[in-house]
Enzyme design. Structure first.
Site, PDB file in Angstrom:
ATOM      1  N   ASN A  40     -36.778  -0.324  20.220  1.00  0.00           N
ATOM      2  CA  ASN A  40     -37.367  -1.644  19.993  1.00  0.00           C
ATOM      3  C   ASN A  40     -38.372  -1.861  21.115  1.00  0.00           C
ATOM      4  O   ASN A  40     -38.003  -2.174  22.243  1.00  0.00           O
ATOM      5  CB  ASN A  40     -36.265  -2.715  20.026  1.00  0.00           C
ATOM      6  CG  ASN A  40     -36.801  -4.101  19.695  1.00  0.00           C
ATOM      7  OD1 ASN A  40     -38.026  -4.291  19.583  1.00  0.00           O
ATOM      8  ND2 ASN A  40     -35.910  -5.056  19.544  1.00  0.00           N
ATOM      9  N   LYS A  57     -36.446  -1.137  24.511  1.00  0.00           N
ATOM     10  CA  LYS A  57     -34.979  -1.073  24.454  1.00  0.00           C
ATOM     11  C   LYS A  57     -34.617   0.107  23.560  1.00  0.00           C
ATOM     12  O   LYS A  57     -35.330   0.378  22.589  1.00  0.00           O
ATOM     13  CB  LYS A  57     -34.417  -2.362  23.836  1.00  0.00           C
ATOM     14  CG  LYS A  57     -34.681  -3.570  24.703  1.00  0.00           C
ATOM     15  CD  LYS A  57     -33.990  -4.798  24.143  1.00  0.00           C
ATOM     16  CE  LYS A  57     -34.431  -6.025  24.901  1.00  0.00           C
ATOM     17  NZ  LYS A  57     -34.732  -7.163  24.054  1.00  0.00           N
ATOM     18  N   ARG A 117     -37.966  -0.535  15.376  1.00  0.00           N
ATOM     19  CA  ARG A 117     -38.023  -1.876  14.794  1.00  0.00           C
ATOM     20  C   ARG A 117     -39.495  -2.303  14.770  1.00  0.00           C
ATOM     21  O   ARG A 117     -40.192  -2.184  15.776  1.00  0.00           O
ATOM     22  CB  ARG A 117     -37.242  -2.847  15.666  1.00  0.00           C
ATOM     23  CG  ARG A 117     -37.411  -4.256  15.189  1.00  0.00           C
ATOM     24  CD  ARG A 117     -36.963  -5.259  16.204  1.00  0.00           C
ATOM     25  NE  ARG A 117     -37.118  -6.586  15.657  1.00  0.00           N
ATOM     26  CZ  ARG A 117     -37.381  -7.653  16.405  1.00  0.00           C
ATOM     27  NH1 ARG A 117     -37.495  -7.547  17.707  1.00  0.00           N
ATOM     28  NH2 ARG A 117     -37.511  -8.824  15.831  1.00  0.00           N
ATOM     29  N   HIS A 151     -35.999 -11.415  10.690  1.00  0.00           N
ATOM     30  CA  HIS A 151     -34.574 -11.102  10.877  1.00  0.00           C
ATOM     31  C   HIS A 151     -33.987 -10.415   9.643  1.00  0.00           C
ATOM     32  O   HIS A 151     -32.780 -10.483   9.394  1.00  0.00           O
ATOM     33  CB  HIS A 151     -33.724 -12.368  11.154  1.00  0.00           C
ATOM     34  CG  HIS A 151     -34.069 -13.108  12.405  1.00  0.00           C
ATOM     35  ND1 HIS A 151     -34.125 -14.488  12.450  1.00  0.00           N
ATOM     36  CD2 HIS A 151     -34.364 -12.670  13.639  1.00  0.00           C
ATOM     37  CE1 HIS A 151     -34.443 -14.866  13.690  1.00  0.00           C
ATOM     38  NE2 HIS A 151     -34.604 -13.786  14.428  1.00  0.00           N
ATOM     39  N   HIS A 184     -28.724 -16.585  10.841  1.00  0.00           N
ATOM     40  CA  HIS A 184     -28.939 -15.786  12.054  1.00  0.00           C
ATOM     41  C   HIS A 184     -29.410 -16.771  13.119  1.00  0.00           C
ATOM     42  O   HIS A 184     -30.574 -17.186  13.135  1.00  0.00           O
ATOM     43  CB  HIS A 184     -29.995 -14.709  11.792  1.00  0.00           C
ATOM     44  CG  HIS A 184     -30.332 -13.887  13.001  1.00  0.00           C
ATOM     45  ND1 HIS A 184     -29.987 -12.566  13.130  1.00  0.00           N
ATOM     46  CD2 HIS A 184     -30.972 -14.210  14.151  1.00  0.00           C
ATOM     47  CE1 HIS A 184     -30.393 -12.109  14.307  1.00  0.00           C
ATOM     48  NE2 HIS A 184     -31.007 -13.097  14.946  1.00  0.00           N
ATOM     49  N   GLY A 199     -29.838 -17.227  16.832  1.00  0.00           N
ATOM     50  CA  GLY A 199     -29.922 -16.710  18.199  1.00  0.00           C
ATOM     51  C   GLY A 199     -30.982 -17.517  18.921  1.00  0.00           C
ATOM     52  O   GLY A 199     -31.184 -18.692  18.603  1.00  0.00           O
ATOM     53  N   ASN A 200     -31.668 -16.881  19.854  1.00  0.00           N
ATOM     54  CA  ASN A 200     -32.800 -17.560  20.484  1.00  0.00           C
ATOM     55  C   ASN A 200     -33.821 -17.953  19.435  1.00  0.00           C
ATOM     56  O   ASN A 200     -34.311 -19.070  19.403  1.00  0.00           O
ATOM     57  CB  ASN A 200     -33.442 -16.616  21.498  1.00  0.00           C
ATOM     58  CG  ASN A 200     -33.253 -17.147  22.883  1.00  0.00           C
ATOM     59  OD1 ASN A 200     -33.203 -18.361  23.084  1.00  0.00           O
ATOM     60  ND2 ASN A 200     -33.150 -16.255  23.829  1.00  0.00           N
ATOM     61  N   GLY A 201     -34.154 -16.986  18.571  1.00  0.00           N
ATOM     62  CA  GLY A 201     -34.877 -17.296  17.336  1.00  0.00           C
ATOM     63  C   GLY A 201     -33.817 -17.510  16.274  1.00  0.00           C
ATOM     64  O   GLY A 201     -32.741 -16.914  16.350  1.00  0.00           O
ATOM     65  N   ARG A 210     -38.589 -22.936  20.048  1.00  0.00           N
ATOM     66  CA  ARG A 210     -39.531 -23.191  18.948  1.00  0.00           C
ATOM     67  C   ARG A 210     -39.121 -24.459  18.204  1.00  0.00           C
ATOM     68  O   ARG A 210     -37.934 -24.726  18.029  1.00  0.00           O
ATOM     69  CB  ARG A 210     -39.543 -22.025  17.953  1.00  0.00           C
ATOM     70  CG  ARG A 210     -40.071 -20.750  18.527  1.00  0.00           C
ATOM     71  CD  ARG A 210     -40.253 -19.690  17.428  1.00  0.00           C
ATOM     72  NE  ARG A 210     -40.390 -18.378  18.022  1.00  0.00           N
ATOM     73  CZ  ARG A 210     -39.633 -17.333  17.693  1.00  0.00           C
ATOM     74  NH1 ARG A 210     -38.717 -17.407  16.755  1.00  0.00           N
ATOM     75  NH2 ARG A 210     -39.824 -16.171  18.289  1.00  0.00           N
ATOM     76  N   ASP A 254     -30.830 -22.442  26.331  1.00  0.00           N
ATOM     77  CA  ASP A 254     -29.598 -21.688  26.124  1.00  0.00           C
ATOM     78  C   ASP A 254     -28.485 -22.622  25.638  1.00  0.00           C
ATOM     79  O   ASP A 254     -28.161 -23.605  26.306  1.00  0.00           O
ATOM     80  CB  ASP A 254     -29.193 -21.007  27.441  1.00  0.00           C
ATOM     81  CG  ASP A 254     -28.088 -19.982  27.231  1.00  0.00           C
ATOM     82  OD1 ASP A 254     -27.094 -20.295  26.539  1.00  0.00           O
ATOM     83  OD2 ASP A 254     -28.230 -18.867  27.750  1.00  0.00           O
ATOM     84  N   VAL A 289     -25.891 -17.480  19.102  1.00  0.00           N
ATOM     85  CA  VAL A 289     -25.276 -18.795  18.931  1.00  0.00           C
ATOM     86  C   VAL A 289     -24.283 -18.759  17.760  1.00  0.00           C
ATOM     87  O   VAL A 289     -23.145 -19.232  17.878  1.00  0.00           O
ATOM     88  CB  VAL A 289     -26.351 -19.884  18.681  1.00  0.00           C
ATOM     89  CG1 VAL A 289     -25.711 -21.248  18.493  1.00  0.00           C
ATOM     90  CG2 VAL A 289     -27.371 -19.917  19.813  1.00  0.00           C
ATOM     91  N   GLU A 344     -28.465  -4.956  14.220  1.00  0.00           N
ATOM     92  CA  GLU A 344     -29.762  -4.542  13.684  1.00  0.00           C
ATOM     93  C   GLU A 344     -30.074  -3.084  14.035  1.00  0.00           C
ATOM     94  O   GLU A 344     -30.687  -2.371  13.241  1.00  0.00           O
ATOM     95  CB  GLU A 344     -30.857  -5.467  14.236  1.00  0.00           C
ATOM     96  CG  GLU A 344     -30.746  -6.867  13.641  1.00  0.00           C
ATOM     97  CD  GLU A 344     -31.461  -7.942  14.447  1.00  0.00           C
ATOM     98  OE1 GLU A 344     -30.941  -8.323  15.517  1.00  0.00           O
ATOM     99  OE2 GLU A 344     -32.519  -8.402  14.016  1.00  0.00           O
TER     100      GLU A 344
HETATM  101  P1  AMP Z   1     -29.716 -13.752  20.586  1.00  0.00           P
HETATM  102  O1  AMP Z   1     -31.153 -14.132  20.453  1.00  0.00           O
HETATM  103  O2  AMP Z   1     -29.052 -13.431  19.296  1.00  0.00           O
HETATM  104  O3  AMP Z   1     -29.487 -12.707  21.644  1.00  0.00           O
HETATM  105  O4  AMP Z   1     -28.957 -15.064  21.118  1.00  0.00           O
HETATM  106  C1  AMP Z   1     -29.134 -15.510  22.432  1.00  0.00           C
HETATM  107  C2  AMP Z   1     -28.600 -16.929  22.554  1.00  0.00           C
HETATM  108  O5  AMP Z   1     -27.215 -16.988  22.174  1.00  0.00           O
HETATM  109  C3  AMP Z   1     -28.599 -17.464  23.981  1.00  0.00           C
HETATM  110  O6  AMP Z   1     -29.855 -18.009  24.332  1.00  0.00           O
HETATM  111  C4  AMP Z   1     -27.537 -18.530  23.918  1.00  0.00           C
HETATM  112  O7  AMP Z   1     -28.151 -19.752  23.562  1.00  0.00           O
HETATM  113  C5  AMP Z   1     -26.633 -18.109  22.795  1.00  0.00           C
HETATM  114  N1  AMP Z   1     -25.271 -17.801  23.256  1.00  0.00           N
HETATM  115  C6  AMP Z   1     -24.821 -16.666  23.787  1.00  0.00           C
HETATM  116  N2  AMP Z   1     -23.511 -16.762  24.122  1.00  0.00           N
HETATM  117  C7  AMP Z   1     -23.121 -18.020  23.774  1.00  0.00           C
HETATM  118  C8  AMP Z   1     -21.905 -18.747  23.844  1.00  0.00           C
HETATM  119  N3  AMP Z   1     -20.787 -18.209  24.333  1.00  0.00           N
HETATM  120  N4  AMP Z   1     -21.888 -20.018  23.371  1.00  0.00           N
HETATM  121  C9  AMP Z   1     -22.996 -20.587  22.872  1.00  0.00           C
HETATM  122  N5  AMP Z   1     -24.179 -19.950  22.770  1.00  0.00           N
HETATM  123  C10 AMP Z   1     -24.252 -18.687  23.214  1.00  0.00           C
END
Ligand code: AMP
Length: 404
Positions: A7, A14, A91, A180, A208, A210-212, A241, A283, A332, A385
């Protein structure tokens, strides 16, 4: 067969090396801050101590060389020779309308990825650097590309077209693509397996988060709608975003605040979402902690995030005229029991009945978090992924062999 999954970002690479016999990761790591004299190398070979290094790595070709050196290193390596890597899978964020599935890289594929630079100016050029860097280091090794957009190419025009003059679609391919896709595809297949039902029979909403963040409406294993659009900015509220806003805000804010297009673009992508409303950060862990400490902005940010996600779930249940299961995945989605709880609590009209004990468990295992009586099932499924990229690459190599 060993498959190296890459990636490549603009300043990072990565990687994960898979042994496809058991689909095990035999080494993983990353090179960050490429282009600087203090690039950071992290390398985790299975069953051996981690390696950390800081060194000058000025471009992607050197970064890939470094990865290959580590993989065959006498002390830290997991391979005798880099010739044991049979293929590399990359990716690639944007496949436009050209790619509805993963493909092996050839000159035409590279030309097409370049043509798509304008649709993903932050991502596709970096992926191309990764492809060229592998080519420079391992000229005879086949490479495959796996697109974030490909899974959503099954969307019908009613979902992918925007109600704007059609010339914009015809001339510039302005439409919804969605992202995604590898994650939505992976968790939907896992959901069917966990539910013990054929994917063909299911109506799913995969979230999905996450950050996005994006969600997808999936009927019979095919994406019929998704919340991200021509770019990853549309849809759900995310870490930084905005997700959906009134498009008229853009010219209005530009006029009032004397912003340039690039400033407004940066505002909506990097300074909005959870970060803007909480005024703390992007976060979710930080937001939840602040909320527990009584911070009103953190609570508002969490509530808006949950509300906007729940609205999409309602919309997609209507879009599919039914719903069998909701899947939560990514940082998340997999880890925030409070978010899942808040969403499910307000979906009782759909017949969602959360099992609060299972939901609250800290676990990285795939699991059902609803009660046996729940009419709609809710699952937590860790996404993978990289595994999808390794599998697609492996399959393309096997197909090529059978043709030859
Ligand atoms: P990703 O983009 O899938 O790697 O998700 C990253 C995001 O997951 C981080 O910015 C956090 O906001 C969230 N995250 C990770 N661990 C936790 C947790 N234990 N509880 C709540 N949110 C989390």
């Amino acid at each position: 067969m060993n498959i190296l999954v890459i990636n490549a970002g603009s300043s990072s690479v990565k990687f994960q090396l898979y042994d496809m016999r058991e689909e095990t990761v035999i080494a993983a790591g990353k090179v960050e801050r490429i282009g600087m004299d203090s690039a950071i190398v992290t390398y985790e070979p299975a069953g051996k101590p981690e390696v950390h290094a800081v060194e000058e790595i000025l471009e992607h070709t050197t970064a890939i060389r470094k990865v290959l050196d580590l993989l065959v290193h006498p002390a830290h390596g997991v391979l005798k020779s880099s010739s044991e890597i049979e293929a590399v899978g990359h990716r690639v964020v944007h496949g436009g309308e050209s790619f509805a599935s993963s493909v092996l890289v050839d000159e035409e594929v590279k030309r097409e990825i370049k043509r798509l630079f304008e649709l993903a100016p932050l991502h596709n050029p970096a992926h191309m650097q990764g492809i060229l860097a592998v080519e420079a280091n391992m000229p005879d090794v086949p490479q495959a590309v796996v697109f974030d957009t490909a899974f959503h190419q099954t969307m019908p025009p009613v979902a992918y077209l925007y109600p704007i003059p059609s010339v914009l679609y015809k001339r510039h391919k302005i439409r919804r693509y969605g992202f995604h896709g590898t994650s939505h595809a992976y968790v939907s297949e896992r959901a069917a397996a966990l539910l013990g039902r054929p994917l063909e029979e299911l109506k799913l909403i995969t979230c999905h988060i996450g950050n996005g963040a994006s969600c997808a409406a999936i009927v019979s294993g095919r994406s019929v709608d998704t919340s991200m659009g021509m770019t990853p900015l549309e849809g759900l509220m995310m870490g930084t975003r905005s997700g959906d806003i009134d498009p008229a805000i853009v010219p209005f804010a530009m006029g009032k605040e004397d912003l340039t297009l690039s400033e407004v673009n940066s505002m909506l992508n990097k300074h909005s979402g959870l970060l803007a409303i909480s005024r703390l950060g992007s976060d979710m862990r930080e937001i939840q902690q602040a909320m527990a400490d009584g911070d009103a902005n953190a609570k508002l940010a969490f509530d808006m995030y949950e509300y906007r996600l729940r609205k999409y779930i309602g919309a997609y249940a209507a879009a599919m005229n039914g719903l069998d299961a909701i899947v939560f995945t990514a940082g998340v989605g997999e880890n925030s029991a409070p978010l899942r709880e808040a969403v499910c609590r307000n979906l009782s009209f759909l017949g969602v009945e959360l099992d609060e004990t299972v939901n609250a468990q800290r676990s990285s295992a795939e699991r059902l978090i609803t009660t046996p009586a729940s009419r709609v099932q809710v699952l937590v499924i860790p996404t993978n992924e990289e595994l999808v990229i390794a599998r697609d690459t492996y399959q393309l190599i096997l197909n090529r062999r059978s043709v030859i």
